[in-house]
Design an enzyme around this catalytic site. Structure first.
Site: not given
Length: 767
Positions: A529, A657, A677, A705
């Site tokens: 978040y 990204c 990325e 991630h």
């Protein structure tokens, strides 16, 4: 009678309850039953909140433990074989697809080692969805009935909801073929998929659903002919089925006008259109509406936090009522409210005047209801008067305008956005300074934000430790990161960013013209978040923002340390921008603030400066045309304004990204080194596009991630694939992105394996 509707509500909870629960489950701190209870409690809370606000049409199935698109993949059995072989539970399969899973065997569970699916930006928002991956062996079937279960859950509470589903065309169009089925066109699977939609819709009807919202956001894109045909085919098919709920076909984030021919005449009960993002489409959309169809007027902004102007919005809705009649008009949010913070009432530290400019998801419920009552002739005079005063006061606010900033933006010329020499002349000067080996290794910026870092930051913010104590702590963390990087053999170092809470918020807090929330969290992906800063007025930098930490880091090592900044486009895109000034102007204001910082870093002895632009692609207008080409021009100019004031020997890096960026657009930035990325792409064609890219590049080699740790051999295999299409002398070795969300052990092992792979290739290319 005009009704009110909401397309979706934030799932995270007012105090990030969903994040705490999912991460607690992943870490083994709570059971799956406890996780599911948190989910049920959040859904109940959201439905009751909307019911109590007076919303007529309340969504269900807008909740997800990770991502709504991923939920659909699980529902329809679009699960690649690498996940099914482990016999995981449905929720663990969902999480493995979203974030990967790597665990050792135990007495009760076998070992698992599986990578995550690709994660992609949701249109031009900062939300990310997990991309469906189809193959020639994909066998659609229903796994459970989540939309039905959640409808029944609300029904038990006495709340009749409108279930939400991503439509079949958008689901397929936004997916991709697996690398073993590259000649597969996902839309060719439509005929196989439609019966499953019908099955779910039939189950919903049997459960008592009278209406469903089927989202087809791809209708705001430049759709090829086969996608337009697929829309007609899908909804004609639904219209031929009996006993299905009425369908509201929902679009958002842009205009549907270029695809109106595909929409006209469809057997759907209603069409939802976003008139916040594209008010100019009103006349053509109204003209295309069928004689018995309802128009859902998306008039309360689902993407931004500015208070609605009731007078303007009511005028648009009244115009629709004049054309169609009150019974055929719905007042709605422009999109799901997923993209806005939950509740403005949780903000206790905002300046009272500034707070009066804003409306978060909970307040937007009231806005939808007030507008609905107003156009229905009900007495809302007090609300209208208060709203008009608030809108007027914002325009006159002292927080908005700065004449000096406006003058400086007006003074920007070509010289300010041009380096002193082209890259081919800068490169030898930089090589002389750095003397880097072949396959230079680096990281993207951040290192793990440990519990200790968060505790000390919180203490400092609360005033329980002094500035001197906090600086001493931060310096000790920087030294740990520097020594670690030296130990494993990285070539260009970073200071690890322990002082930064967020890559945009950290700088925004030091730039005039920004406002900040305490609890304004928005889901970016999974349990990640963000609290987007809010651009309230003209932007300027009063003093240096990052020089102190960068200088300290460089003082304790002989290796180059990158100064780390967030670029103007990302600062803009990852904030809630102003809606009274165009985005180009805001970007240029940010570029000038960052230019001052870049120049200060260079003057302080920092020889490598990275200006990250992970949101560059995100800002791109969704449709081809003059707006898109203009965006690339001013976005690149903003980056160059920020970075072109340095000497040739100073090396400028940038990072992107989730970006399918054209090499020509990256070239226009004129950065010396870019990192992108890439770890989940596995796309040889994308690599080949960069074969003639003139500057240096690093394609990300592991997914930050995911907690999964790649082996040295995996790195070698990935680099080998890249080097088939890309010259070794221009290639940098780096992760996908920053390591802020990872743990130290996985960071240590992953980076060690990465450096070992780089050393392997140096040996291979010695001669």
């Amino acid at each position: 009678m005009v009704q009110s509707a909401v397309l979706g509500f934030p799932r995270i909870g007012p105090n990030r309850e969903l994040k705490k629960a999912t991460e607690g489950y992943w870490n083994g701190k709570i059971t799956v039953d406890e996780l599911f209870k948190v989910g049920k409690d959040l859904r109940t809370q959201n439905w009751k909140l909307q019911k109590e606000a007076g919303v007529d049409i309340i969504p269900s199935n807008d909740f997800s433990f990770y991502d709504q698109v991923l939920d659909l993949s699980l529902l329809f059995n679009v699960i690649p074989d690498r996940y099914t072989k482990y016999d995981l539970s449905p929720i663990d399969t969902l999480f493995a697809m979203g974030r990967g899973l790597q665990r050792k065997a135990t007495e009760t569970e076998k070992a698992v080692d599986v990578t995550a699916l690709e994660m992609v930006k949701w249109f031009d928002s900062n939300y990310h969805y997990v991309r469906p991956t189809f193959s020639k062996t994909t066998q659609f079937k229903l796994n459970g009935q989540k939309p039905v279960d959640e409808f029944l859950e609300a029904k038990e509470l006495g709340i009749h909801t409108r279930p939400v589903l991503l439509g079949p065309v958008s689901y397929l169009f936004l997916g991709k073929a697996d690398k073993d089925s590259l000649d597969l066109e996902p839309l060719s699977l439509l005929e196989q998929l439609l019966p499953l939609y019908t099955e779910i819709l039939s189950k919903l009807a049997s459960a008592g659903a009278t209406e469903v919202q089927i989202d087809e956001p791809v209708l705001v894109l430049d759709l090829p002919a086969n996608a337009q045909a697929a829309i007609k085919k899908a909804y004609t098919y639904f219209g031929e089925q009996s006993n299905l709920p009425k369908i509201t076909l929902a679009t958002y984030f842009g205009t549907v006008v270029p695809n109106l021919d595909a929409i006209k005449g469809l057997p759907v009960a209603a069409l939802h259109v976003d008139f916040v993002r594209a008010p100019e489409q009103f006349d053509e959309v109204v003209a295309a509406i069928g004689n018995k169809q309802t128009l859902s007027v998306g008039i309360v902004d689902g993407r931004n936090i500015w208070k609605n102007d009731f007078k303007k919005s009511s005028a648009i809705v009244n115009k629709a009522i004049e054309k169609l009649g009150a019974d055929r008009v719905v007042v709605a949010t422009s999109s799901s409210l997923l993209h806005t913070p939950v509740d403005l009432n949780n903000e206790t530290k905002l300046d009272a005047e500034i707070k009066g400019f804003f409306s978060f998801a909970t307040q937007k419920l009231d806005e939808v209801v007030v507008i609905t009552k107003n156009v229905s002739g009900q007495d809302v005079a007090a609300a209208l008067e208060a709203n008009a005063k608030s809108v007027e006061s914002r325009g006159k606010s002292k927080f908005i305008h700065d004449a000096a900033v406006k003058a400086r933006v007006a003074s920007i010329d070509e010289k300010m956005s041009t380096r002193a020499a082209p890259f081919e002349q800068r490169l030898p000067e930089q090589q002389k300074v750095f003397n880097l080996p072949l396959f230079p290794t680096t990281t993207i910026g951040s290192f793990p934000q440990t519990k200790d870092i968060r505790i000390n930051r919180n203490k400092f913010n609360k005033g329980t430790i002094s500035a001197e104590e906090y600086e001493k702590f931060i310096n000790s963390e920087i030294e740990k990161v520097i020594r670690f990087q030296e130990e494993i053999g990285l070539d260009v170092l970073v200071h690890g960013e322990p002082e930064r809470n967020d890559m945009v918020q950290y700088f925004g807090e030091q730039i005039n013209g920004y406002a900040f929330t305490v609890n304004g969290w928005v889901q970016s992906y999974g349990s990640r978040y963000v609290r987007p800063p809010i651009i309230v007025g003209d932007l300027s930098r009063p003093k240096a923002m990052s020089v102190k930490e960068s200088v300290y880091a460089q003082s304790i090592t002989s290796k180059p340390v990158k100064g780390m900044l967030t670029g103007p486009i990302t600062c803009l895109r990852w904030s809630f921008p102003r809606d009274d000034v165009d985005q180009k102007t805001q970007a240029m204001q940010l570029a000038l603030a960052l230019r001052d910082e870049v120049n200060d870093l260079e003057a302080a002895g920092i020889k490598v400066i990275q200006v990250d632009e992970p949101a560059l692609r995100e800002g791109l207008p969704l449709r081809e045309g003059t707006e898109r080409s203009a965006y690339y021009t001013w976005a690149a100019e903003a980056f160059r304004v920020a970075t072109s004031g340095v000497a040739n020997k100073t090396q400028i890096h940038s990072h992107f990204c989730y970006s399918d960026l054209d090499p020509n657009h990256i070239k226009a930035l004129d950065a010396d080194v870019v990192s992108i990325e890439f770890s989940k792409k596995d796309d040889a064609n994308y690599i080949a596009e960069f074969k003639n890219y003139p500057n240096h590049i690093g394609l990300g080699l592991f997914d930050i991630h995911s907690p999964r740790i790649p082996s040295k051999d995996e790195f070698i295999a990935k680099i080998s694939t890249i080097l088939k299409s890309y010259p070794a002398e221009k290639f940098w070795v780096n992760p996908d992105c920053g390591l802020k969300t990872r743990g130290w052990e996985e960071t240590r092992l992953s980076l060690t394996h990465m450096v070992e792979a780089a050393k392997y290739f140096r040996e291979q290319y010695k001669n």
